[in-house]
Each structure stands twice: as structure tokens, then as C-alpha cells.
Scaffold this motif. Sequence first.
Motif, mmCIF file in Angstrom:
data_model
loop_
_atom_site.group_PDB
_atom_site.id
_atom_site.type_symbol
_atom_site.label_atom_id
_atom_site.label_comp_id
_atom_site.label_asym_id
_atom_site.label_seq_id
_atom_site.Cartn_x
_atom_site.Cartn_y
_atom_site.Cartn_z
ATOM 1 N N THR A 183 31.546 31.542 42.016
ATOM 2 C CA THR A 183 32.404 30.764 41.111
ATOM 3 C C THR A 183 32.323 31.324 39.694
ATOM 4 N N GLU A 184 31.113 31.696 39.260
ATOM 5 C CA GLU A 184 30.953 32.262 37.908
ATOM 6 C C GLU A 184 31.688 33.602 37.788
ATOM 7 N N ILE A 185 31.603 34.430 38.838
ATOM 8 C CA ILE A 185 32.303 35.729 38.813
ATOM 9 C C ILE A 185 33.805 35.508 38.655
ATOM 10 N N GLU A 186 34.318 34.554 39.427
ATOM 11 C CA GLU A 186 35.752 34.221 39.370
ATOM 12 C C GLU A 186 36.122 33.747 37.959
ATOM 13 N N TYR A 187 35.263 32.928 37.386
ATOM 14 C CA TYR A 187 35.493 32.398 36.029
ATOM 15 C C TYR A 187 35.462 33.536 34.997
ATOM 16 N N LEU A 188 34.477 34.433 35.113
ATOM 17 C CA LEU A 188 34.356 35.557 34.168
ATOM 18 C C LEU A 188 35.593 36.460 34.217
#
Length: 349
Positions: free
Chosen positions: A151-156
Motif C-alpha cells: 500500500t505504501e509503494i502504491e501511495y509513493l
Amino acid sequence: MRIMKKIYEGKAKIVYELDDTAEECLIEYKNSLTAFDGTKKDSIAGKGSLNARISAKIFEFLSNNGVDTHFVKLENLGEDRFAHVCKKVTILPLEVVCRNIAAGSFSRRYGVQEGTPLKNPVIEFFLKNDALHDPLITEQGAVSLGLATPTEIEYLKTQALLINELLRYFFDRLGLILVDFKLEFGRTSDGRILLADEITPDTVRIWDKKTLEIVDKDRFRRDLGNVLGAYEDLWNRIQDNPLIVGEHPSLKFHVFFSVRMHPTVPDSSGMILKRALEWMGFGAVSHVVSGRLMRITFTNAMLNHELVTRLTDVAQNMLTNPAIEEYLMSFEVESGTSLPLIKESIKRD
Ligand code: TMP
Ligand code: ASP
């Protein structure tokens, strides 16, 4: 405010504790200039204060357009020393690079002539590790090493693409082409991800729109001379242009919700299709899950922590029935819709 002790000193900045708050720190910009993992070094008087002021303007512009950043305010320490008061974060060990035009390591890695426009902006992750020379890392690599969640990768990635749209607009107004740039993000103690570090000619590639002259740290990396002159040129363009702070260029992104039945709930459409497939001879089908997809398109909005929190609330209370359904949220950024600034003809020897 009184500066307390030095907590950390890197190649370009010094971080100090502040005595009146535990949530913030002070980041001073140094005059040193390094390249190639610090093997090439120099120091230019005035470079630190220019970069601190340039970075402050860019962070203000991004904040005004809804980006969550660590930047609080610019602080003049006197004697041409400038610093940023910033929210304290733990920096993620990933550098996020976004490219609009092939240059630098991208050109070398793929044998593509510098100056070739890319069909769409490219996001790359690099592992922050000087000893390993900051190697390129895949998304799966970063997740599998526990450096960030999926989820963090997608957000970044989404943040970097939206920031790219904002920065392309910002530099376009200054008569500059944004070739590529590097971002760093940090986590607050309550788990928010903020844009951190700096955005300066040390961390972007920008070329003059008319002459294609380089106005960034490549002047130092490639011994082109007049490094400070280029940084001053950028600062003058920013100062002479009051339009850039507070403007809202058009951004467009889609939020997708894919909703499906919770695995424990009988899914009649899924079961009908499973039986039909078996009847057709697909013997190895063990499950078919049915669901629905929703796309919400935002224009002139920024994907930030507040929006994600509100969307999560909408997903749980309006779009799904959490007792029987589960959902996945994903994003897609539309790039360059209102910013046709990259011309096919740009080429550099
Ligand atoms: P690269 O082409 O060398 O990979 O650089 C891509 C962008 O990232 C470019 O704008 C310069 C910036 N950058 C940094 O800010 N720090 C670094 O350590 C490196 C290698 C690049
Ligand atoms: N900033 C990196 C270093 O100091 C490399 C670079 O920007 O080229 O080594």
C-alpha cells in the motif's frame, strides 16, 4: 527557538534537535556539493543558503497544492546560513525517482540518448545505501525486504506522479523543462507518510526551455562550470515569478475500488461461473470470485493522507458492506493532460 545538539550530519545537510519541541527539528543546508557517492567533492560559498531558499519555495508550492510535507518554515540563522524547521520523520530507505525525459543513469542503463522524451513518466525506486551505490530496487524487492508495504509503494508512486505534474507546471512557469527528479519520504510517529528531504538543483534535472542549458547539479557532475551561477539563475527565476506560489494546476487521478465477497460468504455468481467452466472442461478451476469495480475521478485535488482517510471511510460505510465484502483501493494518475511542454524535438548530444 534555540538550536540544541546536532543529531545527524549528511553530505548536504545537518539536522539539529530543537529545545522547544520534540515533534520538529532544524535542517541546515550546507555549502558542500558531492557526486558519485561522495567521491567527487567541492564546497561553494552561498550554495547552502540558495538551496534552502529554493527548497522552501518549492515545498510551499507543493503544500499549497495539497501535498503532505515535512516542511514547516524557513529559518534565517544569520551569516548566510539558512535552515528549514521540519516535522520529525524517519526517512524511508528508498529514493523515488521520476523521469519525463531520458537522462543520467536511465540513459546509461538502457542506451537511450539523453534528451529522448519518454512516452509516460517513469517511476524508479533506489535503495538508499552508499556502500552499495544506491542500487535500483524493484517494488517487489522493496516489499519483500520489509522496506515499505504494498500500500505504501502504491501511495509513493501516486504521490510522485502527482508531484511530477505540479513540478512540471512550476518549472514550466520559470521557463524550464523538468527532466527528472528524486524524492524522499518519511514516516511520522503516527504512521503518516510525508514528503521530506529537499527539492533543489541538487536533486532535480532542469533545462532551459529555449537554450536547453543545464540549470542543475549536472553542471558540477560533468564539470560544465558556473555551478553557483545556475543555482542563482533558478533562485532569480523563482523570485521574479510571484505567480507560482499558490496556483493550482489541473491534476487528474482515478481512485479504483475493487470490491469482492469475503471468502467465507457464499458467492452465487462465482459458483455459477465455476460450474460452467468445469462443464466446459476447465477441470482445474478451484474458485471463482465475483465482484464489482468502481472508479472515482478527481480533478484539481491531491491524493494525501486526509483524502485517503476520507476515502477509506466512504469505502467502508457507503461503497461496501464490510460484513460480507472486502475491497482493494488503487490509484492511477493521468499525466501531462494540461502540460504539453515536452516537445518531440528535444535532443541533447
Ligand atoms: P540518475 O539519472 O543519476 O539516476 O538521477 C536521477 C535524478 O535523481 C536526478 O534528477 C538527480 C537525482 N539524484 C539525487 O538527487 N541523488 C542521487 O544520489 C542521485 C544518484 C540522483
Ligand atoms: N548525491 C549523490 C552523492 O553525493 C550523487 C549525485 O547526486 O550524483 O554522491
